[in-house]
Design a protein around this motif. Structure first.
Motif, PDB file in Angstrom:
ATOM      1  N   ILE A 105     -12.799  -0.491  11.118  1.00  0.00           N
ATOM      2  CA  ILE A 105     -12.877   0.929  10.743  1.00  0.00           C
ATOM      3  C   ILE A 105     -14.078   1.578  11.421  1.00  0.00           C
ATOM      4  O   ILE A 105     -14.014   2.744  11.822  1.00  0.00           O
ATOM      5  N   SER A 106     -15.165   0.825  11.587  1.00  0.00           N
ATOM      6  CA  SER A 106     -16.333   1.391  12.277  1.00  0.00           C
ATOM      7  C   SER A 106     -15.973   1.712  13.717  1.00  0.00           C
ATOM      8  O   SER A 106     -16.303   2.786  14.226  1.00  0.00           O
ATOM      9  N   PHE A 107     -15.304   0.762  14.360  1.00  0.00           N
ATOM     10  CA  PHE A 107     -14.891   0.987  15.739  1.00  0.00           C
ATOM     11  C   PHE A 107     -13.999   2.230  15.830  1.00  0.00           C
ATOM     12  O   PHE A 107     -14.183   3.088  16.698  1.00  0.00           O
ATOM     13  N   ALA A 108     -13.052   2.321  14.884  1.00  0.00           N
ATOM     14  CA  ALA A 108     -12.126   3.461  14.899  1.00  0.00           C
ATOM     15  C   ALA A 108     -12.878   4.772  14.721  1.00  0.00           C
ATOM     16  O   ALA A 108     -12.679   5.729  15.466  1.00  0.00           O
ATOM     17  N   ALA A 235     -10.455   6.321   4.259  1.00  0.00           N
ATOM     18  CA  ALA A 235     -10.494   5.487   3.059  1.00  0.00           C
ATOM     19  C   ALA A 235      -9.197   4.698   2.918  1.00  0.00           C
ATOM     20  O   ALA A 235      -9.208   3.495   2.631  1.00  0.00           O
ATOM     21  N   VAL A 236      -8.072   5.365   3.147  1.00  0.00           N
ATOM     22  CA  VAL A 236      -6.780   4.691   3.043  1.00  0.00           C
ATOM     23  C   VAL A 236      -6.670   3.613   4.120  1.00  0.00           C
ATOM     24  O   VAL A 236      -6.220   2.487   3.860  1.00  0.00           O
ATOM     25  N   GLN A 237      -7.120   3.956   5.336  1.00  0.00           N
ATOM     26  CA  GLN A 237      -7.033   2.982   6.423  1.00  0.00           C
ATOM     27  C   GLN A 237      -7.941   1.779   6.174  1.00  0.00           C
ATOM     28  O   GLN A 237      -7.594   0.649   6.485  1.00  0.00           O
ATOM     29  N   MET A 238      -9.088   2.048   5.597  1.00  0.00           N
ATOM     30  CA  MET A 238     -10.021   0.972   5.262  1.00  0.00           C
ATOM     31  C   MET A 238      -9.374   0.022   4.250  1.00  0.00           C
ATOM     32  O   MET A 238      -9.425  -1.195   4.403  1.00  0.00           O
ATOM     33  N   GLY A 239      -8.738   0.608   3.227  1.00  0.00           N
ATOM     34  CA  GLY A 239      -8.041  -0.205   2.242  1.00  0.00           C
ATOM     35  C   GLY A 239      -6.960  -1.042   2.900  1.00  0.00           C
ATOM     36  O   GLY A 239      -6.813  -2.240   2.634  1.00  0.00           O
ATOM     37  N   THR A 272      -1.820 -17.050  -6.581  1.00  0.00           N
ATOM     38  CA  THR A 272      -2.566 -16.542  -5.425  1.00  0.00           C
ATOM     39  C   THR A 272      -2.072 -15.148  -5.030  1.00  0.00           C
ATOM     40  O   THR A 272      -2.869 -14.241  -4.786  1.00  0.00           O
ATOM     41  N   VAL A 273      -0.740 -15.002  -4.983  1.00  0.00           N
ATOM     42  CA  VAL A 273      -0.169 -13.705  -4.624  1.00  0.00           C
ATOM     43  C   VAL A 273      -0.627 -12.642  -5.614  1.00  0.00           C
ATOM     44  O   VAL A 273      -1.092 -11.554  -5.228  1.00  0.00           O
ATOM     45  N   GLN A 274      -0.527 -12.978  -6.900  1.00  0.00           N
ATOM     46  CA  GLN A 274      -0.936 -12.065  -7.967  1.00  0.00           C
ATOM     47  C   GLN A 274      -2.390 -11.622  -7.791  1.00  0.00           C
ATOM     48  O   GLN A 274      -2.702 -10.433  -7.834  1.00  0.00           O
ATOM     49  N   ALA A 275      -3.260 -12.574  -7.576  1.00  0.00           N
ATOM     50  CA  ALA A 275      -4.681 -12.266  -7.450  1.00  0.00           C
ATOM     51  C   ALA A 275      -4.945 -11.421  -6.197  1.00  0.00           C
ATOM     52  O   ALA A 275      -5.740 -10.488  -6.235  1.00  0.00           O
ATOM     53  N   LEU A 276      -4.243 -11.776  -5.111  1.00  0.00           N
ATOM     54  CA  LEU A 276      -4.454 -11.019  -3.867  1.00  0.00           C
ATOM     55  C   LEU A 276      -4.005  -9.568  -4.033  1.00  0.00           C
ATOM     56  O   LEU A 276      -4.684  -8.642  -3.593  1.00  0.00           O
ATOM     57  N   ILE A 277      -2.857  -9.378  -4.677  1.00  0.00           N
ATOM     58  CA  ILE A 277      -2.379  -8.008  -4.892  1.00  0.00           C
ATOM     59  C   ILE A 277      -3.398  -7.228  -5.698  1.00  0.00           C
ATOM     60  O   ILE A 277      -3.725  -6.077  -5.383  1.00  0.00           O
ATOM     61  N   LEU A 278      -3.938  -7.888  -6.724  1.00  0.00           N
ATOM     62  CA  LEU A 278      -4.928  -7.227  -7.561  1.00  0.00           C
ATOM     63  C   LEU A 278      -6.169  -6.866  -6.733  1.00  0.00           C
ATOM     64  O   LEU A 278      -6.665  -5.736  -6.784  1.00  0.00           O
ATOM     65  N   VAL A 279      -6.650  -7.809  -5.935  1.00  0.00           N
ATOM     66  CA  VAL A 279      -7.864  -7.571  -5.137  1.00  0.00           C
ATOM     67  C   VAL A 279      -7.624  -6.463  -4.111  1.00  0.00           C
ATOM     68  O   VAL A 279      -8.430  -5.539  -3.972  1.00  0.00           O
ATOM     69  N   PHE A 280      -6.477  -6.536  -3.423  1.00  0.00           N
ATOM     70  CA  PHE A 280      -6.178  -5.502  -2.420  1.00  0.00           C
ATOM     71  C   PHE A 280      -6.091  -4.118  -3.080  1.00  0.00           C
ATOM     72  O   PHE A 280      -6.581  -3.126  -2.544  1.00  0.00           O
ATOM     73  N   SER A 281      -5.449  -4.082  -4.261  1.00  0.00           N
ATOM     74  CA  SER A 281      -5.325  -2.797  -4.957  1.00  0.00           C
ATOM     75  C   SER A 281      -6.696  -2.262  -5.330  1.00  0.00           C
ATOM     76  O   SER A 281      -6.950  -1.058  -5.253  1.00  0.00           O
ATOM     77  N   MET A 282      -7.570  -3.180  -5.761  1.00  0.00           N
ATOM     78  CA  MET A 282      -8.918  -2.749  -6.142  1.00  0.00           C
ATOM     79  C   MET A 282      -9.647  -2.136  -4.942  1.00  0.00           C
ATOM     80  O   MET A 282     -10.380  -1.171  -5.087  1.00  0.00           O
ATOM     81  N   PHE A 283      -9.418  -2.724  -3.764  1.00  0.00           N
ATOM     82  CA  PHE A 283     -10.034  -2.148  -2.565  1.00  0.00           C
ATOM     83  C   PHE A 283      -9.591  -0.696  -2.395  1.00  0.00           C
ATOM     84  O   PHE A 283     -10.401   0.198  -2.188  1.00  0.00           O
ATOM     85  N   TYR A 284      -8.282  -0.475  -2.504  1.00  0.00           N
ATOM     86  CA  TYR A 284      -7.764   0.891  -2.360  1.00  0.00           C
ATOM     87  C   TYR A 284      -8.401   1.814  -3.387  1.00  0.00           C
ATOM     88  O   TYR A 284      -8.820   2.920  -3.079  1.00  0.00           O
ATOM     89  N   ILE A 285      -8.472   1.331  -4.622  1.00  0.00           N
ATOM     90  CA  ILE A 285      -9.001   2.179  -5.694  1.00  0.00           C
ATOM     91  C   ILE A 285     -10.467   2.506  -5.425  1.00  0.00           C
ATOM     92  O   ILE A 285     -10.897   3.659  -5.531  1.00  0.00           O
TER      93      ILE A 285
END
Lengths: 305, 332
Positions: A105-108, A235-239, A272-285
């Protein structure tokens, strides 16, 4: 400003809570988790035994409450495949992904914003045309293909950079370029459009009438107003970059979180999938929240929203 | 040019290249302004009044060609002045306020930031001194609770207040010349009168010259020392305000005056005048009197060069020696 931040924070928490419930439910969407765990050859008794051991026989809300409480303490259970705690597994993989995401994202931003501003100062000039060409090329080229070309040129032909892996900072250069170039066109076009719009506004004429120099007009008066939509987009792209750079991670054999998600889905490794979805969603939030706060700081009119 | 001449413009021409040919937006304008004097440039939309003022400011858009015999502000030749010199003049010696108070202030900065910035661009002053000056000026333009307004943003103020802030902004450095481009057009009628009164009082108090651009002759009558009537990029009549209102010599000026009700002259219930027709295209070569297509007294000679008539104080451009006043009286 503070009431605005608190309000947005409250909203973010509410969204986070909802997302956690949905990601928990995903476990049951793909059918009976006990049956899936037991495998195709298992007998009915085996499945029942697994159901009891993993606690799938209890009411769903109880299971959710238990899962949420331990998740809040950083315990996402054990991976079915690796037989290791999911939290440690993700933390390890997330490191690579986060380095790549922040660099990407910094490069972008560092290429797209100056290019967008330069293009807006002189529309239809040679700079504008080059910027347009770069953004069209960036949008049209698939990441995996661009990544492979960079590997062929810089790693194999010129031997300047390593083709894959994540050992040193040099390993991150090519993936950063590929990931960043993917996000660049949209940011560039939005910066250009915003700047063009702002530079034609009455308050820019006022700034010039005050005797402000071009630099001050461009960067103090125009850019601050023009950059507002770019903040939300970035922000969306970073997420997205922190969650889903599966293609780039695969091409460069960077075993990050995106790659882990892809593997875990293929292996039916539900915790693992469950936790990853949660973590990725938290990034977006988190990034959406930060973007809202940053935008409110940039534009006072948004603070009352 | 006398010693107290502040601004002198001779034969100003502005051309805009377009796809269809060159648009001769302003042609051969002359005017001069002494210290403390108010000149009003009057004309309908598209007559080139705003372009003329932007030309003085050096703020013409890209691609507009400016040409003049003389364009002088005090000792500065505006035609040859460097960008740096123009920047130093703008906001300091020459200030400008615009038609649209709603969009003329930067939404991202407080009123205080924007006022202080102007002073700091031109003077070496401390922030606290600039702040004090900002409060002083906000009070001068009639804004109550001035100190607390400094922290407010433009969107928190009404249109009338914003225009007052714009005036305060323009006056931060005590300019010698204030250019007001339709400063009351976008405001409510009740606010219009207040803002106009304020501008008149301030120019007197600060001994400041003003170019007031407007399409409203009613405004001019109350404010201006001198009037310049513009039509389609040319000055058709200039003179002391009293003389122009007393003896409007150009048919266009008389047409404009018939469009507004005048106390004591316009009969109750009578219909106000209109000027039929539309402004001619100014693309390509423009010769003769531009008003001839709408003028009731047009004759074939109007196509040729038009002589300047009247005297140095009050002149007009018309083929008719008396500006067709006698012809008008006959038909009436």
């Amino acid at each position: 400003m503070l009431p605005f931040i608190l309000k947005r924070l409250g909203l973010a928490l509410l969204v986070a809570f909802t997302v956690s419930f949905i990601s928990f439910l995903l476990l049951f969407l793909s059918g009976d988790p006990a049956a899936a765990l037991a495998g195709e050859t298992a007998s009915g008794e085996d499945i029942e035994a697994i159901r009891r051991v993993y606690g799938f026989d209890r009411p769903m809300l109880v299971q959710y409450g238990e899962w949420l409480v331990s998740a809040l303490q950083g315990d996402f259970g054990e991976s079915y495949y690796f037989k290791l705690p999911v939290a440690g597994l993700i933390a390890e993989r997330l490191q690579v992904t986060m380095i790549l995401g922040v660099c990407g994202i910094s490069f972008a931003l560092l290429t797209a914003v100056p290019l967008g501003v330069a293009a807006a100062i002189r529309p239809n000039s040679i700079v504008d045309r080059v910027a347009l060409f770069m953004s069209v090329a960036g949008q049209a080229m698939p990441s995996f293909w661009f990544g492979l070309i960079l590997i062929v040129v810089f790693a194999i032909q010129l031997g300047m950079l390593p083709p894959s892996g994540a050992e040193t900072w040099r390993h991150f250069i090519l993936p950063t370029v590929v990931l960043g170039y993917y996000a660049m066109p949209a940011i560039m076009r939005l910066t250009r459009a915003g700047m063009l719009d702002t530079l034609n506004s009455d308050y820019i004429r006022t700034a010039r009438a005050k005797g402000a120099g071009e630099g001050r007009v461009l960067f103090k008066h125009a850019l601050r107003n023009a950059i507002i939509p770019v903040v939300s987009l970035a922000a969306v792209q970073m997420g997205f970059m922190l969650g889903g750079s599966i293609v780039v991670e695969s091409v460069f054999a960077l075993h990050g979180a995106g790659y882990l998600a892809w593997e875990s889905i293929a292996r039916n490794d539900l915790p693992t999938v469950q936790a990853l979805i949660l973590v990725f969603s938290m990034f977006y939030i988190v990034f959406t929240f930060l973007a809202d706060v940053l935008n409110a700081w940039l534009d006072p009119r948004m603070r009352s929203a | 040019m006398t010693d107290d001449t502040l601004l002198e413009v001779r034969n100003l021409t502005l051309d805009i290249p377009t796809g269809a040919g060159t648009l001769h937006a302003v042609r051969g304008i002359d005017f001069e302004l002494r210290r403390g004097e108010t000149l009003s440039i009057v004309g309908e939309s598209g007559s080139g009044k705003s372009l003329t003022s932007l030309a003085v400011m050096g703020l013409l858009g890209k691609g507009i060609r400016r040409d003049a015999d003389v364009m002088r502000f005090e000792d500065t030749d505006l035609l040859t002045a460097s960008r740096r010199r123009m920047r130093a003049l703008r906001g300091d010696r020459i200030a400008m306020i615009f038609q649209e108070p709603m969009t003329s202030l930067n939404p991202a900065y407080t009123i205080g930031d924007q006022l202080i910035e102007t002073l700091k661009l031109h003077r070496r002053v401390s922030t606290s001194a600039a702040r004090a000056r900002a409060v002083e000026l906000l009070e001068k333009v009639g804004i109550t609770a001035a100190a607390s307004r400094l922290g407010q943003y433009p969107h928190q103020l009404s249109g009338g207040l914003r225009q007052r802030v714009m005036i305060a902004l323009a006056l931060m450095c005590e300019p010698d010349l204030l250019i007001a481009d339709e400063p009351t057009t976008a405001l409510d009628v009740t606010i219009q009168a207040q803002i106009l009164r304020l501008l008149v009082d301030l120019t007197r108090e600060m001994d400041m010259a003003m170019i007031l651009i407007t399409h409203d002759l009613g405004v001019v009558a109350r404010v201006a020392d001198k009037v310049a009537v513009m039509y389609a990029g040319e000055l058709v009549e200039t003179g002391p305000a009293a003389a122009v209102f007393e003896r409007p010599s150009h048919p266009y000026t008389r047409g404009l005056l018939r469009c507004i009700p005048q106390p004591g002259k316009t009969d109750r219930g009578s219909q106000l005048g209109t000027i039929p027709g539309i402004v001619p295209s100014l693309v390509g070569e423009v010769t003769g009197c531009a008003f001839r297509t709408r003028c009731p007294h047009a004759v074939p000679e109007c196509r040729a060069a038009i002589p300047v008539r009247g005297d140095a104080a009050h002149d007009f451009r018309c083929v008719h020696a008396d500006g067709a006043i006698s012809a008008e009286k006959e038909t009436a």
